[in-house]
Structures are given as C-alpha cells and as structure tokens.
Design an enzyme around this catalytic site. Structure first.
Site, short mmCIF file in Angstrom:
data_model
loop_
_atom_site.label_atom_id
_atom_site.label_comp_id
_atom_site.label_asym_id
_atom_site.label_seq_id
_atom_site.Cartn_x
_atom_site.Cartn_y
_atom_site.Cartn_z
N TYR A 1 0.83 -1.21 0.00
CA TYR A 1 0.00 0.00 0.00
C TYR A 1 0.87 1.26 0.00
CZ TYR A 1 -3.18 3.69 1.46
OH TYR A 1 -3.90 4.86 1.54
N ARG B 1 1.30 6.47 -6.96
CA ARG B 1 0.17 7.35 -7.27
C ARG B 1 0.60 8.81 -7.26
NH1 ARG B 1 -5.10 7.22 -3.42
NH2 ARG B 1 -3.45 7.24 -1.84
N ARG C 1 -11.29 13.55 2.49
CA ARG C 1 -12.21 12.63 3.18
C ARG C 1 -13.55 12.51 2.45
NH1 ARG C 1 -9.08 9.54 6.42
NH2 ARG C 1 -7.67 10.84 7.67
N GLU D 1 -14.32 -1.13 6.21
CA GLU D 1 -14.27 0.24 5.70
C GLU D 1 -15.55 0.49 4.90
OE1 GLU D 1 -10.50 1.76 4.26
OE2 GLU D 1 -11.48 2.39 2.39
#
Length: 330
Positions: free
Chosen positions: A151, A158, A223, A323
């Site tokens: 990750y 990214r 968020r 999640e």
C-alpha cells in the site's frame, strides 16, 4: 440590485450529480438506456462486457447475485478508448478507468505511476478536468514491511503519477485490496467540467498530513467531496481512524460504531442532515468473510433501508476490519 441579479443569472448552471444505484439485471440492458455513464460488475462472475463504460471490479460480493452499480446522467453519453484508458462522457461528467498488471517486476509503485500518468494525459485534453472521486483496487495490499508494504509503495507511485495534477487539492478516494488476479491494479474515477468542494473530518488528521510512520509519501485524498451543485456528497473510504491512529483493534463492533461516527461527522461538515436513506448507496469492505454476516446485520439495524453492497476487501491497514464508502444525496 438588478445588476446583481443579472450577474447571478449569467453564472453557469451547476451540474446535477450523476445518479448512482445498485440494480439487478443484465449489463447490456442497462447500457441501452439513455444516459448510462458507467456499469460496474463485481466478482469473478461479473463479466459486464467490453464496452468502455463497463468495468469488472475484482472484488467478490457477499450477496448473490451481485447487483450492478449503475451511473447515469441526464445527457447523451459518448464513449471510447484512449490508449489503455476507457472513458465515457456526457453532460459535463466523465467516467474513466484503467487496468494495469505489474508483470514480472511485481511492484505496485511503477504500476500505479504508469496508470496515473495515463489518466492524467487523458484528463489534460478534456473539459472534464476536475477529478472528484477515485477508486483504487490492488491485490495483496498489506504485504511487505515498513516502507516496502505494497500500500505504501502504491501511494508513492500514485503521487508520482499525479505530478501536479491535483495542485488545487486532492479528490475523494478509496484504496482497497482485492483477491482477484495477482498484480492487477484497477483505477476508475469520476470527473466533471466544474469543481467540487473538499470536505475534511475534524475527528481525523487530513490524510496528506499523516506522520512519517505511514510511509514516505502520505495517502493523497480528501475525506469527501461535495459535487458541484452541492446535491451529493462522494464519501471516501472511511474506517475506525481517530486522529491518525486506528482504533479498536480486533473489535469489529467497535470499529463499525467508530466508522459510523466518522461518517456522521463528514455529513455535518458538508452541511447535510444526519443519517443515510434509501437513495444513499454505500459499499462496506469486509476483511474476513466470516465477519460478513455480522456486518450485514449491524448495518441493517443501524442504517435501515440503506442499500449496502457488501464486498470482500482488505483495508489499507492490517488492524482495520471494515471500511465504508459511498454516496449521500442532499
């Protein structure tokens, strides 16, 4: 006063949010409907087709048959391919997706960089340049230690692929580990020709400000994102994180409660009424299949009538068990 009214009338009409819904049926029938921007299928048996508007997501659904996720807009939709990027556009909205395989190198950093570079190139030539929401699915997300965790390597790639693409601020996003083809990275996004408004959670440290313990390159996302007309909130992957720390290790019930508290905090910060309804599709990513029934029952009690797609997915931190992301319409 009249001049002020004239100026207001001259402002561009804000884009109405796409309609996102879960539907049972055949992808071909949905694609034939006017305004279909995207169709997502889930799991090995999805096979929604080769149309650029389609994507077979490498996450298994705990419910059978797995519904399709359908995005629709009030406009004619065109679609095509630019290199490895598949796209569809209509009414000022853009769906774009890309799949990349790591190949022999087995490193998500370079794969993520390539994927984001190609997406960035496509966006640079389009009016729908404002990226509002991104989903990232990669396998073995928790493998590796320290800065070598997959990750964290993905986050580095990214950011490198983004370049200065998000200098104005990061989009809402999700990153989940799938159990599909080894080395497969899937990225898809929603963009618009008008910007949205980023929303942060006062209970949490903004992801891009995480301390060094979370990697050389912190996660790059907001968020949540209010869409241009302020008629929908796109909610990022949300879990039991308070400040920057994971809460309630090994306690699924407490993690679910904390996650719902964080979701309500986002709604409040976005100026929306509390709670979710039948028009608010959510995804719940569950690490352990044995926990799926508990999560399903918990959400049915706490969010009655809310459509929830229950998916087998690994959360970006090993200690997190669940999640939730999704949409809340105003």
């Amino acid at each position: 006063m009249m001049q002020g009214c004239e100026n207001a009338l001259a402002e561009p009409l804000l884009r109405r949010a796409p309609r996102i819904a879960y539907r049972n049926g055949e992808a071909a029938a949905v694609l034939a409907e006017a305004g279909t921007l995207a169709v997502l299928g889930f799991g090995a048996g999805a096979r929604v087709g080769d149309d650029p508007r389609c994507l077979d997501v490498a996450l298994e659904c705990f419910d059978a048959p797995a519904p399709l996720e359908v995005w629709q807009v009030d406009a004619t939709v065109e679609h095509g391919r630019t290199g490895a990027v598949r796209w569809a556009a209509g009414g000022g909205w853009l769906f774009a997706s890309i799949e990349r395989d790591e190949g022999p190198r087995g490193d998500p950093r370079g794969t993520a960089q390539e994927a984001y570079e190609q997406l960035r190139e496509v966006l640079a030539g389009r009016a729908e340049r404002h990226v509002l929401r991104v989903w990232n699915y990669l396998d073995a997300i928790n493998e590796g230690e320290g800065d070598g965790e997959r990750y964290k390597r993905f986050c580095e790639g990214r950011a490198a692929g983004m370049g200065n693409r998000f200098a104005e601020g990061f989009p809402a996003a999700t990153a989940i580990g799938h159990h599909g083809p080894a080395g497969r990275l899937q990225v898809y996004l929603l963009a618009c020709d008008q910007p949205g408004a980023r929303v942060e959670n006062p209970r949490q440290v903004s992801a891009w400000r995480y301390p060094r313990q979370y990697g050389r390159t912190p996660p790059s996302f907001a968020r949540a994102m209010l869409l241009p007309a302020r008629d929908a909130l796109a909610i990022s992957g949300t879990a039991a994180v308070v400040g920057h720390a994971s809460a309630h290790q090994d306690d699924l019930h407490a993690q679910l409660e904390e996650t719902l508290t964080n979701l309500e905090a986002l709604l409040a910060c976005a100026g929306l009424a509390p709670g979710f309804d039948t028009q608010s599709p959510l995804k719940a990513y569950v690490r352990h299949p044995a926990d799926a029934a508990f999560v399903r029952d918990f959400l049915a009690r706490r969010l009655p009538g809310v459509p929830v797609l229950l998916l087998h997915g690994d959360i970006c931190r090993r200690e997190l068990l669940v999640e939730i992301d999704g949409w809340r319409y105003a």
